[in-house]
Every structure is written in C-alpha cells, then in structure tokens.
Write an enzyme that holds these catalytic residues in place. Sequence first.
Site, PDB file in Angstrom:
ATOM      1  N   GLU A  74      -5.426  -5.731  -7.145  1.00 51.87           N
ATOM      2  CA  GLU A  74      -6.032  -5.182  -8.365  1.00 51.87           C
ATOM      3  C   GLU A  74      -7.278  -4.346  -8.106  1.00 51.87           C
ATOM      4  O   GLU A  74      -7.652  -3.518  -8.926  1.00 51.87           O
ATOM      5  CB  GLU A  74      -6.354  -6.293  -9.357  1.00 51.87           C
ATOM      6  N   GLU A 123       0.797  -1.228   0.000  1.00 49.80           N
ATOM      7  CA  GLU A 123       0.000   0.000   0.000  1.00 49.80           C
ATOM      8  C   GLU A 123       0.830   1.278   0.000  1.00 49.80           C
ATOM      9  O   GLU A 123       0.328   2.322  -0.413  1.00 49.80           O
ATOM     10  CB  GLU A 123      -0.985  -0.008   1.170  1.00 49.80           C
TER      11      GLU A 123
END
Length: 179
Positions: free
Chosen positions: A135, A93
């Site tokens: 994704e 992230e």
Amino acid sequence: MSTKILSKKTIQTAHAFDMQRLAVRLPDGRERDYDLIDHADAVTILAVDQEGFALFVSQFRIGAEKELLELPAGVMDAGEDPALAARRELREETGMDCKELTFLGGFYMSAGYSNEFMRCYLAKNLLKAALEQDEDEFLALSRIKLDEVYAMVWSGQIEDSKTLAALLFALPLLKQEGL
C-alpha cells in the site's frame, strides 16, 4: 585478539528496522559502543523478458530525496526462502513471474551500520502473474533494452546500489548467453 560483540540492546523500534546499541571489545582490548540498524534481509531481481528488455521500477526514495530507477526488490518475510521472496517481489512490483530464476550473488547493503543482506537474482522466461502491490509503494514500471541499461550504468544515470550490484553480478552470465 579479535573483535567481539559483548552485548546488544534494542534502543529504538521503527517501521522498517530496529536500532540496536552494541557493546564491542576491540582487538586492542578497549570496549566501545556502536549503533546498528537491524534490518531484515532483502532480494533484488534483474528480470529480462524474451525480447531482451529488463524490467525496472521508478520510485521516490527518502534517502536520495528523489525518484530512482531501480530493479524490483523487497524485504524478505521472517523465515521466507530467498528465491520465493524474489518471485513474490517480482510479481508484486512488475506483475510478472518467471519460469527460470538464477541466484547471482549477495552483499551487505551498508555493513558499517546495518546488517541487511541483499540477494540478487536473474529472472527469465517471464509470464504474467500479478500480485497486489504494497500500500505504500507508488511504482512506475519501465522496460529498457539491456545494452541501454549498461550504457545508463556507465554514464551514472543509475544510482541505486542494489541495482548496480545485481547488474554487475549478472554481466558475465548475460554475456555468456549473448544478451
């Protein structure tokens, strides 16, 4: 007499969780059915860089119907060590890893209907080490000075529960370290 779970049955399987129906015997002897969201445990990470900035992600959240400012976080894989999951999520992230990872505490996200347990970590001594994002994640990364972060908490600008919990867990340690 105490509460006792008599049976569990999966009644629906979804992408991120299962819904179970539990038959429960209550302390007064009556039986009642409850619905439970069976969700994998998760981790959230307060990553603080060498300059005293915390790393945040912004993403759209269906339940809030808006974008929320959050600490990096994610679901643990089955059997995954929580600390390794925290480092993996941090890399996915934020593109960063850490040399120092401290467990801060844990809590149930919403124990009235879910069994998801969240573990919170403090990551320091950050270094670049990106992994590919999931994704279905569309994240915007932000760096915010720690004193500004806590001002945002107290003014209600940060609304994400796991972020608030991690920041609360971290506060004594951050104060002790002069951050």
